[in-house]
Design a protein around this motif. Structure first.
Motif, PDB file in Angstrom:
ATOM      1  N   LYS A   7       0.714  -1.262   0.067  1.00 22.14           N
ATOM      2  CA  LYS A   7      -0.061  -0.158  -0.009  1.00 22.14           C
ATOM      3  C   LYS A   7       0.822   1.283  -0.047  1.00 22.14           C
ATOM      4  O   LYS A   7       0.700   2.168  -0.660  1.00 22.14           O
ATOM      5  CB  LYS A   7      -0.969   0.006   1.220  1.00 22.14           C
ATOM      6  N   THR A  56       1.625   6.365  -7.507  1.00 21.70           N
ATOM      7  CA  THR A  56       0.623   7.304  -8.031  1.00 21.70           C
ATOM      8  C   THR A  56       0.829   8.577  -9.090  1.00 21.70           C
ATOM      9  O   THR A  56       0.625   8.719 -10.137  1.00 21.70           O
ATOM     10  CB  THR A  56      -0.588   7.851  -7.308  1.00 21.70           C
ATOM     11  N   GLU A  79       0.742   4.383  -2.860  1.00 20.65           N
ATOM     12  CA  GLU A  79       0.582   5.728  -2.614  1.00 20.65           C
ATOM     13  C   GLU A  79       1.478   6.727  -3.460  1.00 20.65           C
ATOM     14  O   GLU A  79       1.477   7.715  -3.908  1.00 20.65           O
ATOM     15  CB  GLU A  79       0.502   5.943  -1.196  1.00 20.65           C
ATOM     16  N   LYS A  80       2.891   6.080  -3.216  1.00 21.75           N
ATOM     17  CA  LYS A  80       3.952   6.846  -3.723  1.00 21.75           C
ATOM     18  C   LYS A  80       4.379   6.649  -5.339  1.00 21.75           C
ATOM     19  O   LYS A  80       4.829   7.564  -5.994  1.00 21.75           O
ATOM     20  CB  LYS A  80       5.356   6.273  -3.340  1.00 21.75           C
TER      21      LYS A  80
END
Lengths: 101, 691
Positions: free
Chosen positions: B409, B416, B413-414
């Motif tokens: 996860k 995207t 997030e990084k």
């Protein structure tokens, strides 16, 4: 628990003690002792849970022979009580210029 | 007596809000996904139901959590969707854009509550008006739309709304106060439907001593005169009244008389609202929810609600950390026990082996909780591609491959933002307009492919376009203009790397899509910050492939422990090619740098003791061990004293606990309790190059 909710059990306890006092006042021969004045001045918020607690308190007092009277009720709180449908339960104890409604 | 249920300072409402925010974002994403998949076709019933359900859930949740502003757009949207699926309003392709716009506005409102971001109220009013106009423009008179018609106003076609008189009895759950349900809001919504009178009574009379003020003993009864249907009323109570807790009776026949005062004189004939509503099994449920809740309904799997559990990321991280500590402890115990006689302590050794296996399994299982499919990232691109392509006058098809590939996860997030940059670049720079494509003998429509896979212990994400490809001459010219040393002898790979320079852009015009040169360097930096690499392959006229390679997880790593003096280091296994003891004849010096000759290649030697300024037992390469590593296709030989063991190590942040140490990607605790630095081979090579 903290804040208002944490104080609720204590409040309920105090109200219970207060309403139980009515029993002690009974038979004292003093008609004034059968009246309890409850001021709502300074109350800013009131919700259904508060209404419920108030109704139970009032009923408890009445059951013990004490006639409660609600004083200094802010307009907003009066409207809230009516809006939430408690006018019939609480309204009779409101103080008015003419007496109780 | 000031006992404000709505304030509830003893309950951290934020944790509940967070659940709403997450669910709302999921509903919006689902709605968008379905809308984009429609491709201007009329949606089937299942899809319409799914869109409706998403809008409806957002509205319900917003109402419950007190975000009333978010119910405005969702309410009109829901009404419109309801009429479309009832075939009262015909669907048309323009509605897709309108619904997408509505989703954007709701998203903006969500961000306003969640991130304190600004909310453009004009946009809220504008989209609500547009949606309402669609409802109003319908000639079909529909009772369902009564909820948006005031009691006294005639409907849009000039007819007078049909009025009903209802008696409602609401006996809520005893824990309704504890749940923080906003009863006043509920009543206000009811009030908006028409003339309402409310009466509360106690269903029991408890003694004050021992009474729990948060237990609800109230029973409310309502009299309502409204044009709204029973369904609309039930809708208001949907999230607070279970079966049997809300009873509705229509106490007079419907009247279509505009003189509301005659209502009181209406026949006091008690009529059950309808056969279906009278069914006790359906009390408290929306009629149209029946099929939607069925297993197999659109987007819903059988038993889904029972099979998933929403848990905070912090809790999962805490669990992972604790399991990491357990692994370290297990290593320590094993190491201590290794000194014991294997024959005499056979049972202990066997048990320890079993413990190790179980601990590893446990760690894998826990780690898998954090894994999420990359479709979470991929799903944001269809919308972006659709809109940007239209803006640029290009025809673009987006393909995604390997949507189910799972990664951590934290990585999701990084990754995207970098992927967004890459896709925007493809659209703006790489893909040609249809005329140019046809002239080049290509299809009118360009293709962008997002492909994810798990390869060799890493996650590989490719962003591929079939556009014009990178222009070598132009990149070299721009680089020279910016004072970057370049030469025509540079390989293509080296030239492509130039576009990662800060501020580098070959775009003639700066658009609001890209061309400001603030993309690729950010892409590289973000990817590198999570232990990833970026590679570019490009063919003129054929297209470009940007490959991002990421570690599987940020929490554990397979590594080889090596000794340098008294210190131990971990080298990630996935970067190791081989290790060797070089013969003196294989060691050379080229341009003042030590290299080793391995099968025709001259590989630079990186002496770890020099980089970390450590007293080493071995300073000569032919006396020690060389570990050959591969960094983005570039090889290097790390000189160490000795190879120790292969481990799966738990990565701990060294920055959090100490400070950033160049050449390292973190630290770990070994079985003997000592801290070992985990080498970042990429930055190690850079350090060596920079001298």
């Amino acid at each position: 628990m903290n804040g208002v909710t944490s104080q609720l059990p204590h409040l309920v306890e105090q109200l219970a003690t207060l309403s139980a006092c009515g029993i002690n006042m009974e038979g004292m021969g003093d008609s004034k002792a059968h009246l309890a004045e409850l001021t709502l001045a300074g109350i800013n918020e009131f919700d259904a849970s508060g209404c419920q607690l108030l109704v139970i308190f009032l009923k408890n007092l009445k059951q013990r022979g004490v006639m409660p009277r609600i004083m200094s009720i802010p307009d907003a709180i009066r409207e809230k009580i009516q809006f939430l449908g408690f006018a019939r339960e609480i309204g009779p104890y409101f103080e008015t210029k003419q007496g109780y409604v | 007596m000031t006992q404000a249920q709505e304030i509830k300072p003893d309950i951290d409402l934020n944790q509940f809000n967070q659940v709403f925010f997450e669910e709302c974002a999921e509903h919006l994403a689902e709605m968008e996904q379905i809308l984009l998949a429609l491709s201007n076709e009329e949606p089937d019933e299942e899809k319409l139901n799914a869109i409706f359900r998403a809008a409806h859930s957002i509205k319900g949740g917003a109402g419950i959590f007190g975000f009333q502003d978010m119910t405005v757009v969702t309410h009109v949207l829901e009404s419109l969707l309801d009429r479309i699926r009832n075939h009262e309003i015909p669907f048309n392709a323009a509605m897709i854009d309108l619904f997408l716009e509505a989703g954007d506005v709701i998203n903006m409102q969500l961000a306003g509550h969640r991130d304190d971001a600004g909310v453009n109220q004009d946009a809220v009013v504008r989209i609500s008006r547009k949606l309402q106009q669609l409802i109003d423009s319908s000639d079909v008179r529909c009772e369902r739309s009564d909820a948006v018609i005031s009691v006294s106003s005639p409907s849009s076609d000039g007819s007078v709304p049909v009025l009903h008189r209802y008696e409602l009895v609401f006996t809520p759950d005893p824990d309704i106060f504890r749940r923080g349900v906003r009863i006043e809001q509920l009543f206000r919504e009811l009030q908006e439907l028409g003339e309402l009178s409310i009466n509360a009574g106690l269903s029991s009379f408890p003694d004050l001593a021992g009474f729990d003020p948060e237990t609800c003993t109230i029973c409310w009864s309502f009299n309502l005169v409204s044009p709204a249907s029973e369904t609309v009323i039930r809708d208001i109570f949907e999230f607070v009244a279970d079966e049997g807790q809300l009873k509705i009776r229509e106490t007079s026949l419907a009247v279509a008389n505009p003189d509301a005062e005659t209502l009181g004189e209406a026949t006091e004939e008690s009529v059950e609202v309808s056969g279906k509503a009278a069914s006790p099994a359906l009390m408290g449920n929306r009629a149209y929810d029946r099929n939607e809740l069925a297993p197999g309904a659109y987007g819903r799997r059988a038993g889904e609600t029972e099979s998933t559990l929403r848990v905070g990321v912090n809790k999962v991280d805490q669990l992972i950390n604790q399991v990491g500590e357990l692994v370290i402890t297990q290593l320590m115990v094993s190491q201590s026990a290794s000194a014991l006689d294997p024959v005499q302590y056979e049972n202990l050794h066997r048990s320890l082996q079993q413990l190790e296996r179980t601990t590893r399994d446990l760690q894998q299982s826990v780690m898998s909780i954090r894994l999420v499919p990359i479709s979470i990232v991929f799903s944001r691109f269809p919308r972006m591609v659709r809109e940007l392509a239209a803006k640029l006058g290009k025809q673009v098809e987006l393909k995604t491959v390997g949507d189910t590939t799972e990664l951590d996860k934290g990585l999701i997030e990084k990754i995207t933002d970098p992927l967004t940059h890459l896709v925007r670049n493809c659209l703006d720079h790489a893909l040609e307009i249809p005329e140019e494509r046809i002239a080049a003998g290509k299809e009118r429509s360009g293709t962008i492919t997002l492909r994810a896979s798990q390869t060799g212990g890493r996650i590989v994400i490719d962003v591929i376009d079939d556009g014009a490809g990178l222009n070598r001459a132009r990149i070299l010219a721009k680089a020279a203009e910016r004072g970057i040393p370049v030469s025509d002898a540079m390989s293509d790979e080296e030239v492509w790397q130039l576009i990662f320079s800060p501020g580098f852009s070959t775009a003639d015009a700066v658009t609001d899509i890209s061309g400001r040169g603030v993309g690729m360097d950010v892409v590289l930096r973000n990817v590198q910050s999570i232990g990833g690499r970026v590679q570019i392959l490009s063919e003129p006229g054929q297209g470009t492939r940007v490959t991002i390679s990421l570690p599987l997880t940020l929490a554990i790593l397979d590594g080889l422990s090596v000794a340098v003096g008294d210190e131990k280091f971990i080298i990630p296994l996935n970067s190791i090619i081989e290790s060797l003891q070089p013969a003196a004849g294989c060691l050379k010096t080229v341009n003042g740098k030590n290299v080793v000759h391995v099968r025709g290649d001259y590989i630079p030697i990186i002496p770890l003791h020099e980089l970390f300024n450590l007293p080493a037992r071995v300073t000569e390469a032919d006396k020690g061990i060389l570990v050959l590593i591969d960094v983005e296709g570039e090889k290097a030989a790390v000189l160490v004293d000795a190879l120790l063991d292969e481990h799966q190590v738990v990565i701990k942040s060294i920055e959090t606990n100490y400070r950033k140490v160049d050449g390292t990607a973190g630290a770990t605790i070994l079985g003997d309790g000592r801290v070992a630095l985990i080498l970042d081979v990429g930055s190690l090579l850079l350090m060596h190059k920079s001298g």
